[in-house]
Design a protein around this motif. Structure first.
Motif, short mmCIF file in Angstrom:
data_model
loop_
_atom_site.label_atom_id
_atom_site.label_comp_id
_atom_site.label_asym_id
_atom_site.label_seq_id
_atom_site.Cartn_x
_atom_site.Cartn_y
_atom_site.Cartn_z
N ILE A 1 -13.72 15.02 -9.94
CA ILE A 1 -13.28 14.21 -8.80
C ILE A 1 -11.78 13.95 -8.92
N THR A 2 -11.05 14.23 -7.86
CA THR A 2 -9.63 13.93 -7.85
C THR A 2 -9.31 12.96 -6.72
N VAL A 3 -8.68 11.86 -7.11
CA VAL A 3 -8.23 10.86 -6.14
C VAL A 3 -6.71 10.94 -6.13
N ARG A 4 -6.14 11.16 -4.93
CA ARG A 4 -4.68 11.31 -4.84
C ARG A 4 -4.11 10.44 -3.73
N GLY A 5 -3.14 9.63 -4.10
CA GLY A 5 -2.39 8.86 -3.11
C GLY A 5 -3.25 7.89 -2.31
N LEU A 6 -4.26 7.32 -2.97
CA LEU A 6 -5.19 6.45 -2.26
C LEU A 6 -4.59 5.08 -2.00
N SER A 7 -4.68 4.62 -0.76
CA SER A 7 -4.23 3.27 -0.42
C SER A 7 -5.32 2.54 0.33
N LYS A 8 -5.42 1.26 0.02
CA LYS A 8 -6.40 0.44 0.72
C LYS A 8 -5.91 -1.00 0.73
N ALA A 9 -5.92 -1.61 1.90
CA ALA A 9 -5.53 -3.02 2.01
C ALA A 9 -6.64 -3.78 2.71
N PHE A 10 -6.82 -5.03 2.34
CA PHE A 10 -7.75 -5.90 3.05
C PHE A 10 -6.96 -7.03 3.70
N ASP A 11 -7.09 -7.16 5.01
CA ASP A 11 -6.35 -8.17 5.76
C ASP A 11 -4.85 -8.13 5.45
N GLY A 12 -4.32 -6.95 5.36
CA GLY A 12 -2.89 -6.79 5.12
C GLY A 12 -2.46 -6.91 3.68
N VAL A 13 -3.38 -7.37 2.80
CA VAL A 13 -3.04 -7.50 1.38
C VAL A 13 -3.43 -6.20 0.67
N PRO A 14 -2.43 -5.51 0.09
CA PRO A 14 -2.75 -4.23 -0.54
C PRO A 14 -3.60 -4.42 -1.80
N LEU A 15 -4.66 -3.60 -1.90
CA LEU A 15 -5.50 -3.61 -3.09
C LEU A 15 -5.15 -2.39 -3.94
#
Lengths: 277, 253
Positions: A31-45
């Motif tokens: 499994i390769t995860v690349r450049g993953l971004s995730k924010a909840f309610d504008g707050v980056p996780l």
């Protein structure tokens, strides 16, 4: 596309000697995860997060509260959408990959309107398997798991450990390439935890399926793992990606071995550093 | 052994005390006998009225109206509720209407229904169905909307598409709540049928019988009819509980 990601020699080994032990045929990254971004309610996780999960290995994810250890796994498993980034399984997308998922809340994950055995058969039916093939596969799982309770009962008639066993059998039924487990032990007592841990290791040794386990218990996280992914507080990064090479099969006694003790101590040290950070 | 028998008899204490107090009040002359006959007289009257068949006609008429109204309500309410529940946008857009009319006593709409249907059987059935359909619809929609998220995710991860998730999870998940709606719906239909029989010109039915008996001061008939109406409502409720236990075996587990 597939070949581009693989070193030629390893790809050739995998094709020419399919009968070789797992360790020799499958050393490539799964499994390769690349450049993953995730924010909840504008707050980056997660921001521009990269991760490799090797094929045929067990990776545990551990970290401080709210660092998103379940979130990262759920994004990989496709249960939560990502904001940006790419997740590939040997170069394939999730859609082209068979996965299994075991939930923490087995009671809410099983279908109470059908019998345990039909729960196990459900993903096979969804995959379009014929009746005879479904039965053969379920029988095989029953033998593999050495099931001694009555699978023709409804889930709510079974004990917690039995229900979680059914969940794991259901997840493994379609022979997934990756098995995801979200806190699989946290709703179980210690006796059942030891039992299910042992079963998972059994299955792993027999099938070599890649496993990703989220755990909030350090002992569980270390015990099964080949690698322990330790995360920081949010925005989440990799604090440390600890290897743990203790020989298998591991037994409850293995927890007294110095490698286990030192790895667990090291993981705890990193964890405490990250909690304070 | 004695303890288990005592436990079994426990539910009988309430009714026994009820009839004893009723009997005592009448025997001691605390209430005018014209307004309250003794329970023995009432039950004797009830038995003969049923045996002679006069009351059976009314019971049957009320039952039939309730049943038809309920079936219409269920046929509309369950599918519509499930469809609305499956689409949050659809439900949100009509939520206010449902809640508003659910909060409006249906009896307030009787004059309106009189304008539309006139003094007919269809009127009584229509208004009872209207009252029941909202309860049923609301519960079915609620059942779908509050399906366990984990179960939906589990189905999705096992490769179920949207239709399969609906058929294999949402629909079954909503069944216990649907049964709550059906049970409340049938009670609601009975209430409205009785009221309609009282106040919308009627020749038959328990509501008609109760108000007729009251107007000629046939109190024994009135009390007997009230008891029968209560029994009818109770039995309908029990019937649905039994059906739920039989078909929704996982309910509450």
């Amino acid at each position: 596309m597939n070949e581009m990601l693989l070193p030629d020699i390893e790809a050739a080994t995998a094709i020419v000697h399919p009968s070789l032990p797992i360790q020799l045929t499958r050393s490539r990254t799964h499994i390769t995860v690349r450049g993953l971004s995730k924010a909840f309610d504008g707050v980056p996780l997660y921001q521009n997060f990269d991760l490799d999960i090797p094929e045929g290995r067990i990776v545990s994810i551990f970290g401080p509260n709210g660092c998103g250890k379940s979130t990262i796994m759920n994004m990989i498993a496709g249960l939560i959408p990502v904001d940006a980034g790419e997740i590939l399984f040997d170069g394939k997308t999730l859609k082209e990959t068979r996965i299994g998922y075991v939930f923490q809340q087995y009671r809410e994950a099983l279908f109470p309107w059908i019998r345990a055995i039909d729960n196990i058969a459900y993903p096979l039916k969804r995959a379009g398997m014929g009746k005879a093939a479904v039965k053969a596969r379920v029988d095989e799982l029953v033998a593999e798991f050495e099931i001694r309770f009555d699978l023709s009962r409804y889930p709510y008639e079974l004990s917690g450990g039995q229900q979680q066993t059914v969940c794991i059998m259901r997840a493994l039924a379609p022979r997934p390439e990756v098995l995801f487990l979200d806190e699989p032990f946290s709703a179980l007592d210690y006796e059942m935890t030891l039992f299910i841990r042992d079963k998972l290791q059994d299955i792993y040794l027999k099938t070599g399926v890649t496993m990703v386990i989220v755990s909030h218990d350090l002992e569980d996280a270390v015990f099964l793992a080949d690698k322990i992914l330790l995360l920081t507080r949010r925005p989440t990064r990799i604090a440390e990606y600890l290897p743990f090479d203790l020989a298998r099969p591991r037994h409850p006694d293995s927890m007294a071995e110095s490698l286990f003790v030192s790895t667990k101590a090291r993981a705890l040290e990193i964890f405490q550093r990250e909690v304070k950070a | 052994m004695d303890a288990t028998i005592a436990r079994r008899l426990l539910p009988l204490i309430g009714p026994v005390v009820f009839f004893a107090v009723w009997y005592g009040v009448v025997a001691l002359g605390l209430v005018n006998k014209v307004l309250l006959p003794s329970p023995l007289d009432t039950v004797t009257f009830l038995a003969t009225a049923v045996a002679k068949g006069a009351m059976v006609v009314d019971i049957w008429a009320t039952f039939l109206r309730t049943a038809i109204a309920f079936l219409i309500a269920a046929a509309i309410g369950v599918p519509l509720g499930i469809a609305l529940g499956a689409s949050e946008t659809a439900y949100r857009s009509v939520e206010f209407l449902i809640d508003f009319f659910r909060s409006t006593p249906s009896s307030a709409l009787i004059p309106l229904f009189l304008l539309i249907f006139g003094i007919t059987d269809a009127n009584k059935i229509a208004i009872a169905a209207f009252a029941a359909v909202l309860v049923i619809l609301f519960n079915s929609a609620y059942g779908v909307m509050h399906a366990r998220k984990t179960r939906i995710l589990a189905a999705r991860v096992m490769g179920a598409n949207a239709w399969q998730i609906f058929r294999d999870v949402l629909l079954l998940e909503s069944l216990s709540q649907t049964f709550v709606g059906l049970r409340n719906g049938v009670s609601m239909a009975l209430v409205i049928v009785i009221v309609a029989e009282m106040f919308i010109g009627s020749e038959t039915g328990l509501g008609h019988r109760i108000i007729d008996a009251q107007q000629v001061l046939n109190v024994k008939d009135m009390y007997a009819s009230i008891l029968v109406t209560g029994a009818l409502g109770y039995l309908l409720n029990i019937a649905f509980l039994v059906m739920e236990k039989r078909f929704i075996h996982w309910s509450g587990k």
